[in-house]
Design an enzyme around this catalytic site. Sequence first.
Site, PDB file in Angstrom:
ATOM      1  CE  LYS A  22      51.411  33.900  37.203  1.00 35.52           C
ATOM      2  NZ  LYS A  22      50.460  34.809  37.863  1.00 35.52           N
ATOM      3  CG  ASN A  23      47.380  32.698  37.244  1.00 36.23           C
ATOM      4  OD1 ASN A  23      48.341  33.105  37.901  1.00 36.23           O
ATOM      5  ND2 ASN A  23      47.024  33.248  36.101  1.00 36.23           N
ATOM      6  CB  CYS A 116      50.825  45.277  39.277  1.00 37.36           C
ATOM      7  SG  CYS A 116      49.630  44.562  38.211  1.00 37.36           S
ATOM      8  CG  ASP A 306      46.494  35.855  32.179  1.00 41.43           C
ATOM      9  OD1 ASP A 306      46.284  35.042  33.091  1.00 41.43           O
ATOM     10  OD2 ASP A 306      46.327  37.080  32.301  1.00 41.43           O
ATOM     11  NE  ARG A 397      54.840  38.317  39.195  1.00 35.98           N
ATOM     12  CZ  ARG A 397      53.691  38.739  38.620  1.00 35.98           C
ATOM     13  NH1 ARG A 397      53.708  39.676  37.715  1.00 35.98           N
ATOM     14  NH2 ARG A 397      52.537  38.204  38.979  1.00 35.98           N
TER      15      ARG A 397
HETATM   16  C1  EPZ Z   1      43.778  36.539  37.950  1.00 31.37           C
HETATM   17  O1  EPZ Z   1      44.031  37.857  38.424  1.00 31.37           O
HETATM   18  C2  EPZ Z   1      45.092  36.053  37.390  1.00 31.37           C
HETATM   19  N1  EPZ Z   1      46.111  36.025  38.443  1.00 31.37           N
HETATM   20  C3  EPZ Z   1      45.550  36.977  36.263  1.00 31.37           C
HETATM   21  O2  EPZ Z   1      46.742  36.418  35.708  1.00 31.37           O
HETATM   22  C4  EPZ Z   1      44.475  36.998  35.179  1.00 31.37           C
HETATM   23  O3  EPZ Z   1      44.855  37.918  34.171  1.00 31.37           O
HETATM   24  C5  EPZ Z   1      43.127  37.419  35.793  1.00 31.37           C
HETATM   25  O4  EPZ Z   1      42.797  36.547  36.907  1.00 31.37           O
HETATM   26  C6  EPZ Z   1      41.995  37.358  34.779  1.00 31.37           C
HETATM   27  O5  EPZ Z   1      41.896  36.082  34.272  1.00 31.37           O
HETATM   28  C7  EPZ Z   1      46.094  35.005  39.327  1.00 31.37           C
HETATM   29  O6  EPZ Z   1      45.263  34.128  39.279  1.00 31.37           O
HETATM   30  C8  EPZ Z   1      47.188  35.005  40.361  1.00 31.37           C
HETATM   31  P1  EPZ Z   1      40.385  39.429  38.288  1.00 31.37           P
HETATM   32  P2  EPZ Z   1      42.918  38.635  39.312  1.00 31.37           P
HETATM   33  O7  EPZ Z   1      40.032  39.661  39.693  1.00 31.37           O
HETATM   34  O8  EPZ Z   1      42.228  37.671  40.185  1.00 31.37           O
HETATM   35  C9  EPZ Z   1      38.909  43.920  38.152  1.00 31.37           C
HETATM   36  C10 EPZ Z   1      48.930  36.438  34.875  1.00 31.37           C
HETATM   37  O9  EPZ Z   1      49.421  36.997  33.880  1.00 31.37           O
HETATM   38  N2  EPZ Z   1      38.677  43.770  39.597  1.00 31.37           N
HETATM   39  O10 EPZ Z   1      39.625  38.403  37.502  1.00 31.37           O
HETATM   40  O11 EPZ Z   1      43.563  39.809  39.908  1.00 31.37           O
HETATM   41  C11 EPZ Z   1      40.400  43.949  37.816  1.00 31.37           C
HETATM   42  O12 EPZ Z   1      40.934  45.246  37.978  1.00 31.37           O
HETATM   43  C12 EPZ Z   1      47.961  37.200  35.764  1.00 31.37           C
HETATM   44  O13 EPZ Z   1      49.140  35.244  35.209  1.00 31.37           O
HETATM   45  C13 EPZ Z   1      38.008  44.764  40.288  1.00 31.37           C
HETATM   46  O14 EPZ Z   1      37.612  45.774  39.725  1.00 31.37           O
HETATM   47  O15 EPZ Z   1      41.936  39.096  38.145  1.00 31.37           O
HETATM   48  C14 EPZ Z   1      40.444  43.498  36.387  1.00 31.37           C
HETATM   49  O16 EPZ Z   1      40.168  44.604  35.549  1.00 31.37           O
HETATM   50  C15 EPZ Z   1      47.789  38.639  35.340  1.00 31.37           C
HETATM   51  N3  EPZ Z   1      37.825  44.624  41.626  1.00 31.37           N
HETATM   52  C16 EPZ Z   1      39.285  42.497  36.308  1.00 31.37           C
HETATM   53  O17 EPZ Z   1      38.439  42.782  37.444  1.00 31.37           O
HETATM   54  C17 EPZ Z   1      38.254  43.510  42.311  1.00 31.37           C
HETATM   55  O18 EPZ Z   1      38.026  43.415  43.527  1.00 31.37           O
HETATM   56  C18 EPZ Z   1      39.724  41.046  36.353  1.00 31.37           C
HETATM   57  O19 EPZ Z   1      40.362  40.866  37.553  1.00 31.37           O
HETATM   58  C19 EPZ Z   1      38.922  42.509  41.592  1.00 31.37           C
HETATM   59  C20 EPZ Z   1      39.120  42.646  40.226  1.00 31.37           C
END
Ligand code: EPZ
Length: 418
Positions: A22-23, A116, A306, A397
């Site tokens: 998915k990711n 979310c 995850d 999802r």
């Molecule tokens: C991706 O989400 C994945 N989703 C998530 O998988 C996964 O948990 C995550 O990466 C971490 O590996 C997809 O790829 C669609 P991040 P993403 O930006 O990109 C903070 C699942 O279960 N952050 O690496 O949203 C954020 O709040 C999903 O398949 C900021 O502060 O994750 C979090 O605490 C859930 N500012 C941390 O960084 C930003 O602009 C990691 O987020 C962006 C992120």
Amino acid sequence: MSFFEITGRRRLSGRLAVQGAKNSVLPILAACILSPGECVIRNCPDLSDVTATLQILRGLGCKVRREADAVIVDASGVNGGEIPEHLMREMRSSVIFLGAILARLGQAQISYPGGCELGPRPIDLHLDALRRLGAQIWEEDGVLHCRTPGGLRGCRIHLPFPSVGATENTMLAACGSQQTTTIVGAAREPEIEDLQNFLNALGARVTGAGSDVITVQGSTRIGAAEHTVMADRIVAATYLSAVGAAGGELELTGVCPEHLSTVLDVMEEAGCVLHTEKDLICLRSNGRLNGVRPVRTAPYPGFPTDAQAVVMAALASGQGETVFEENIFRSRYRHVSELARMGADIRLTGRTAVVRGAPLRSAHVCSTDLRGGAALVIAALAAEGTSRVGELHHIDRGYDHLELKLSGLDAAIERKHA
Ligand code: EPZ
């Protein structure tokens, strides 16, 4: 409302090909917007997040059709940079479209992606990077307006945190610049390498994915491409946790063991017998997992956030104690209260969860989020008696027909409608 009815304590056994990731497929589908032609994306899983993504592509003017496990996207007619609010709310990761739309059209309009179930989901790192590339971005009444009056210009971007989405968004936007962009502090997840491979197949010139420095050189030759999506390492971790918890043996094919080595290490320490080959993982379990050394989630190649909930569910049904530390998201323990309804002994203190294995009993529980829902299914497979797991839209999802795949392993699981 539909729910899973699951009768636990049955040994599972069988062979399973792991679905497409998915990711990986979500940013790759967004990247199709860069192409003036028709792209074929194979091994595309049947997920509601994919359906939502295809709706966004259609709304932007793409022609999209499914043929078996492939999705064909013709982006020649992309004519609008707007993503409607209901689709932005349905799938937080749709912010990933921003970079691709700006690269293709130079302007975009998206509503702020809602928070979310994992807590606040800021996108400041995405917006900072896009602004560094020359985008003007402002918010009006919850809508983000984006313009690139002077086009996107290559530059050096430092990410203070290896955000997966911000890395991908920056890669996609940088493909719209004729100069070179260097992303320092990039996320290293395998899905980013998969995206790099697709972008290079389109004619972009991206290097460094898998390391923390990614370089995107300007390219004027973006065309069309075909790509097969990598296997989903988190779905693989889910099935391994299910068989680990219930007991039995499992052969997973099509997945790279290296991509989930930290999960395999935990399962082995918990008492599972593992055998791996290039695209194969075999696991055998007696169904009573031991406690292991502390599990601390971290950016790749650390233990994946995850996989935290699904591994926790497996260990909660075992014996012995394990400390979990969730270091990526602020509130990713919402499955704990539901697991407790099944007799799980888990004590929460801030980012730490202390799990003490105990025999689980059946209950009626509700999914709280995608991976939390999968964790409840795993707990039900390990529990004595017949359980119900509701709010299946969370699970749908990210899991392609989870109940059919688990039934194929001899699990007693059925999707029912109240
Ligand atoms: C991706 O989400 C994945 N989703 C998530 O998988 C996964 O948990 C995550 O990466 C971490 O590996 C997809 O790829 C669609 P991040 P993403 O930006 O990109 C903070 C699942 O279960 N952050 O690496 O949203 C954020 O709040 C999903 O398949 C900021 O502060 O994750 C979090 O605490 C859930 N500012 C941390 O960084 C930003 O602009 C990691 O987020 C962006 C992120």
